[in-house]
Design a protein around this motif. Sequence first.
Motif, PDB file in Angstrom:
ATOM      1  N   GLY A 156       0.789  -1.230   0.000  1.00 47.22           N
ATOM      2  CA  GLY A 156       0.000   0.000   0.000  1.00 47.22           C
ATOM      3  C   GLY A 156       0.817   1.275   0.000  1.00 47.22           C
ATOM      4  N   LYS A 157       1.955   1.267   0.691  1.00 48.80           N
ATOM      5  CA  LYS A 157       2.763   2.482   0.788  1.00 48.80           C
ATOM      6  C   LYS A 157       3.476   2.824  -0.503  1.00 48.80           C
ATOM      7  CE  LYS A 157       3.865   3.144   5.661  1.00 48.80           C
ATOM      8  NZ  LYS A 157       4.976   3.248   6.653  1.00 48.80           N
ATOM      9  N   GLN A 158       3.802   1.813  -1.321  1.00 48.68           N
ATOM     10  CA  GLN A 158       4.620   2.070  -2.500  1.00 48.68           C
ATOM     11  C   GLN A 158       3.832   2.061  -3.804  1.00 48.68           C
ATOM     12  OE1 GLN A 158       6.934  -1.471  -1.437  1.00 48.68           O
ATOM     13  NE2 GLN A 158       6.677  -2.232  -3.544  1.00 48.68           N
ATOM     14  N   LEU A 159       2.650   1.433  -3.840  1.00 46.07           N
ATOM     15  CA  LEU A 159       1.875   1.380  -5.080  1.00 46.07           C
ATOM     16  C   LEU A 159       1.414   2.770  -5.487  1.00 46.07           C
ATOM     17  CD1 LEU A 159      -0.500  -1.727  -5.038  1.00 46.07           C
ATOM     18  CD2 LEU A 159       1.369  -1.267  -6.618  1.00 46.07           C
ATOM     19  N   ASP A 160       1.555   3.062  -6.763  1.00 47.54           N
ATOM     20  CA  ASP A 160       1.093   4.336  -7.300  1.00 47.54           C
ATOM     21  C   ASP A 160      -0.061   4.150  -8.282  1.00 47.54           C
ATOM     22  OD1 ASP A 160       1.579   7.246  -7.418  1.00 47.54           O
ATOM     23  OD2 ASP A 160       2.012   6.855  -9.529  1.00 47.54           O
ATOM     24  N   TYR A 161      -0.232   2.914  -8.789  1.00 47.27           N
ATOM     25  CA  TYR A 161      -1.256   2.629  -9.799  1.00 47.27           C
ATOM     26  C   TYR A 161      -1.851   1.257  -9.523  1.00 47.27           C
ATOM     27  CZ  TYR A 161      -3.155   1.205 -14.362  1.00 47.27           C
ATOM     28  OH  TYR A 161      -3.961   0.731 -15.371  1.00 47.27           O
ATOM     29  N   LEU A 162      -3.188   1.190  -9.495  1.00 41.66           N
ATOM     30  CA  LEU A 162      -3.887  -0.079  -9.292  1.00 41.66           C
ATOM     31  C   LEU A 162      -5.041  -0.154 -10.283  1.00 41.66           C
ATOM     32  CD1 LEU A 162      -4.371  -2.700  -7.676  1.00 41.66           C
ATOM     33  CD2 LEU A 162      -5.868  -1.365  -6.165  1.00 41.66           C
ATOM     34  N   ASN A 163      -5.091  -1.257 -11.041  1.00 42.74           N
ATOM     35  CA  ASN A 163      -6.141  -1.462 -12.018  1.00 42.74           C
ATOM     36  C   ASN A 163      -6.822  -2.802 -11.729  1.00 42.74           C
ATOM     37  OD1 ASN A 163      -7.785  -1.845 -14.260  1.00 42.74           O
ATOM     38  ND2 ASN A 163      -6.267  -1.102 -15.727  1.00 42.74           N
ATOM     39  N   LEU A 164      -8.063  -2.730 -11.245  1.00 47.24           N
ATOM     40  CA  LEU A 164      -8.866  -3.923 -10.979  1.00 47.24           C
ATOM     41  C   LEU A 164     -10.159  -3.872 -11.798  1.00 47.24           C
ATOM     42  CD1 LEU A 164      -8.370  -4.264  -7.116  1.00 47.24           C
ATOM     43  CD2 LEU A 164      -7.285  -5.613  -8.928  1.00 47.24           C
ATOM     44  N   LYS A 165     -10.048  -3.334 -12.996  1.00 48.39           N
ATOM     45  CA  LYS A 165     -11.192  -3.226 -13.891  1.00 48.39           C
ATOM     46  C   LYS A 165     -11.805  -4.601 -14.151  1.00 48.39           C
ATOM     47  CE  LYS A 165     -12.349  -1.770 -18.622  1.00 48.39           C
ATOM     48  NZ  LYS A 165     -11.821  -1.125 -19.860  1.00 48.39           N
ATOM     49  N   GLY A 166     -13.136  -4.663 -14.042  1.00 48.78           N
ATOM     50  CA  GLY A 166     -13.837  -5.891 -14.361  1.00 48.78           C
ATOM     51  C   GLY A 166     -13.782  -6.953 -13.288  1.00 48.78           C
ATOM     52  N   ALA A 167     -13.468  -6.580 -12.038  1.00 51.39           N
ATOM     53  CA  ALA A 167     -13.409  -7.574 -10.957  1.00 51.39           C
ATOM     54  C   ALA A 167     -14.795  -8.135 -10.644  1.00 51.39           C
ATOM     55  CB  ALA A 167     -12.795  -6.961  -9.702  1.00 51.39           C
ATOM     56  N   ARG A 168     -15.824  -7.291 -10.683  1.00 45.13           N
ATOM     57  CA  ARG A 168     -17.214  -7.692 -10.448  1.00 45.13           C
ATOM     58  C   ARG A 168     -17.369  -8.395  -9.096  1.00 45.13           C
ATOM     59  NH1 ARG A 168     -20.321  -4.458 -13.328  1.00 45.13           N
ATOM     60  NH2 ARG A 168     -20.137  -4.700 -15.599  1.00 45.13           N
ATOM     61  N   ILE A 169     -17.180  -7.642  -8.023  1.00 43.46           N
ATOM     62  CA  ILE A 169     -17.317  -8.193  -6.685  1.00 43.46           C
ATOM     63  C   ILE A 169     -18.362  -7.414  -5.894  1.00 43.46           C
ATOM     64  CG2 ILE A 169     -15.002  -9.159  -6.562  1.00 43.46           C
ATOM     65  CD1 ILE A 169     -14.031  -6.731  -5.203  1.00 43.46           C
ATOM     66  N   THR A 170     -18.698  -7.921  -4.725  1.00 48.69           N
ATOM     67  CA  THR A 170     -19.713  -7.281  -3.897  1.00 48.69           C
ATOM     68  C   THR A 170     -19.180  -5.975  -3.325  1.00 48.69           C
ATOM     69  OG1 THR A 170     -19.022  -8.344  -1.837  1.00 48.69           O
ATOM     70  CG2 THR A 170     -20.561  -9.580  -3.248  1.00 48.69           C
ATOM     71  N   LEU A 171     -20.081  -5.188  -2.807  1.00 49.32           N
ATOM     72  CA  LEU A 171     -19.706  -3.904  -2.222  1.00 49.32           C
ATOM     73  C   LEU A 171     -18.738  -4.092  -1.062  1.00 49.32           C
ATOM     74  CD1 LEU A 171     -20.166  -0.847  -2.232  1.00 49.32           C
ATOM     75  CD2 LEU A 171     -22.137  -1.216  -0.748  1.00 49.32           C
ATOM     76  N   GLU A 172     -19.036  -5.055  -0.205  1.00 45.74           N
ATOM     77  CA  GLU A 172     -18.197  -5.289   0.972  1.00 45.74           C
ATOM     78  C   GLU A 172     -16.806  -5.775   0.564  1.00 45.74           C
ATOM     79  OE1 GLU A 172     -21.249  -6.415   0.535  1.00 45.74           O
ATOM     80  OE2 GLU A 172     -22.311  -5.105   1.950  1.00 45.74           O
ATOM     81  N   GLU A 173     -16.748  -6.707  -0.393  1.00 41.75           N
ATOM     82  CA  GLU A 173     -15.457  -7.218  -0.851  1.00 41.75           C
ATOM     83  C   GLU A 173     -14.636  -6.126  -1.531  1.00 41.75           C
ATOM     84  OE1 GLU A 173     -16.823 -11.823  -1.861  1.00 41.75           O
ATOM     85  OE2 GLU A 173     -17.044 -10.228  -3.354  1.00 41.75           O
ATOM     86  N   GLY A 174     -15.312  -5.311  -2.334  1.00 42.64           N
ATOM     87  CA  GLY A 174     -14.611  -4.236  -3.019  1.00 42.64           C
ATOM     88  C   GLY A 174     -14.019  -3.230  -2.057  1.00 42.64           C
ATOM     89  N   CYS A 175     -14.782  -2.858  -1.066  1.00 42.76           N
ATOM     90  CA  CYS A 175     -14.288  -1.896  -0.074  1.00 42.76           C
ATOM     91  C   CYS A 175     -13.158  -2.506   0.756  1.00 42.76           C
ATOM     92  CB  CYS A 175     -15.431  -1.425   0.819  1.00 42.76           C
ATOM     93  SG  CYS A 175     -16.616  -0.349  -0.048  1.00 42.76           S
ATOM     94  N   GLU A 176     -13.239  -3.822   0.995  1.00 46.26           N
ATOM     95  CA  GLU A 176     -12.160  -4.490   1.723  1.00 46.26           C
ATOM     96  C   GLU A 176     -10.840  -4.369   0.957  1.00 46.26           C
ATOM     97  OE1 GLU A 176     -10.688  -9.018   2.978  1.00 46.26           O
ATOM     98  OE2 GLU A 176     -12.725  -8.690   2.212  1.00 46.26           O
ATOM     99  N   LEU A 177     -10.880  -4.608  -0.357  1.00 46.55           N
ATOM    100  CA  LEU A 177      -9.664  -4.502  -1.153  1.00 46.55           C
ATOM    101  C   LEU A 177      -9.136  -3.074  -1.184  1.00 46.55           C
ATOM    102  CD1 LEU A 177     -10.382  -6.837  -4.218  1.00 46.55           C
ATOM    103  CD2 LEU A 177      -8.846  -7.256  -2.294  1.00 46.55           C
TER     104      LEU A 177
END
Length: 438
Positions: A156-177
């Motif tokens: 989390g501290k070093q990532l500058d770009y995250l692409n999870l397009k098309g994951a299709r998960i629940t609201l709770e799971e998405g917020c967890e990630l």
Amino acid sequence: MEDASEPEQNWAYLPDVCLRHVFHWLNDRDRSRAALVCKKWSCAMYSGSLWRCRTITFYGHPSRARMLEFQSALWYTKKFGKYLKHLEIKLSNPYNTPFIKKFQLTMKGLLSHLGKCNSHLVSLSIKYLELDGLIWKNVVRTQFIKNLATFLKRMGKQLDYLNLKGARITLEEGCELLNSLSSLTNRSFISEINIEDFFSLHLSVYSSALFQQTMSKFHNLTILTFNYNCISDELLDILRERSSHSLCTLNIKCHIHDPHGQVVSGMSWANLAKRAPKLNVNFFFERVMKHDHLARILLVEIPVRSISLRSCYFSDPDWTMRPTLTNLLPAYWDGLQKLTLELNNDHELLDNELLQLILSCKRLLFLKVWAFLSVSFMERLLQNRAERKCILTTIKVRIYTAQYDSTEEERLLADIYRRFKYLIDSELNYFVITYPMV
């Protein structure tokens, strides 16, 4: 003077920077073979610059050759993972649960290894997981999300770009990630996130306090790509308070199957645009064509740079494009730079309305239109461009016709091209064809 008959000696003295450049263009198998030539070439194999970017593709229907490539790529990623800065994972045509189970176990090992050895990763892309598919059994799905969340916590501290397009998960799971990115400090300074189609279809994400709380932890967003069913006054206020100093681009997809009937205040958009003067908004509409739906979304306060309206070959007599072209889109005359229209407008002709819109948008550079148009539209458009009444640099048009034989239309287009050949060849990226829609 060196003996030209001894090429081995010449290669032996090849500077390291040149040798690394040669290795850069080799695939994994050729690199490993080249590394056997001598100690110098073996050392070149371990140059960190060669392993900063990697794409791993998991093929759902692998051939023997693809299996070898997959095993090789995975082995090399583990071996040289400490050098990785940009990692892309592709899941190609997954077809059954055993394959998904294998993918999950492989990813568990890969992410665990990288989490321990890598301190340079700044970019991670895992697109089109489609975790709502039937081949994802609950246990496998839960374990995969848990492993990914653990990895994101470490990175989390070093990532500058995250692409999870098309994951299709629940609201709770998405917020967890997403919360995993800020688990250590309760805030994240990642600059670019792509969560288009991140949540499952039909979710009213905009009404979720959990999602708003999650987004409030991002303090340095530059580019955010997401769906319109996430937007609310509260989210726009969060972006204004947390990321207005950095925010440059919002890419917003609005799909017919995602809720998009929420009321968003023009004042919220205006306040965000005022605090984020570099902000540009790009809209992508999929089969959302009715004027009243678009009017609720396309508010005049939004700093729109690009609009794409696609009906995907569907024709619906309940929607007409004319009021959108004449009433809504001209509001962006001073900011719109890119316009894409893919319409099955067999029930209405739009030549005049479209031309007037183009001429009114003083900064419009890119035009892509797939629609029922007359060939004369192209002649009028090019004539106006020749007279500098618009500044288009890209023109891509597919003229739909209701006849199999479009020979006459093609002849007329050829005549138009010859007439404006100098302009087209010197100043335009130009592609125009006819396309039978019968």
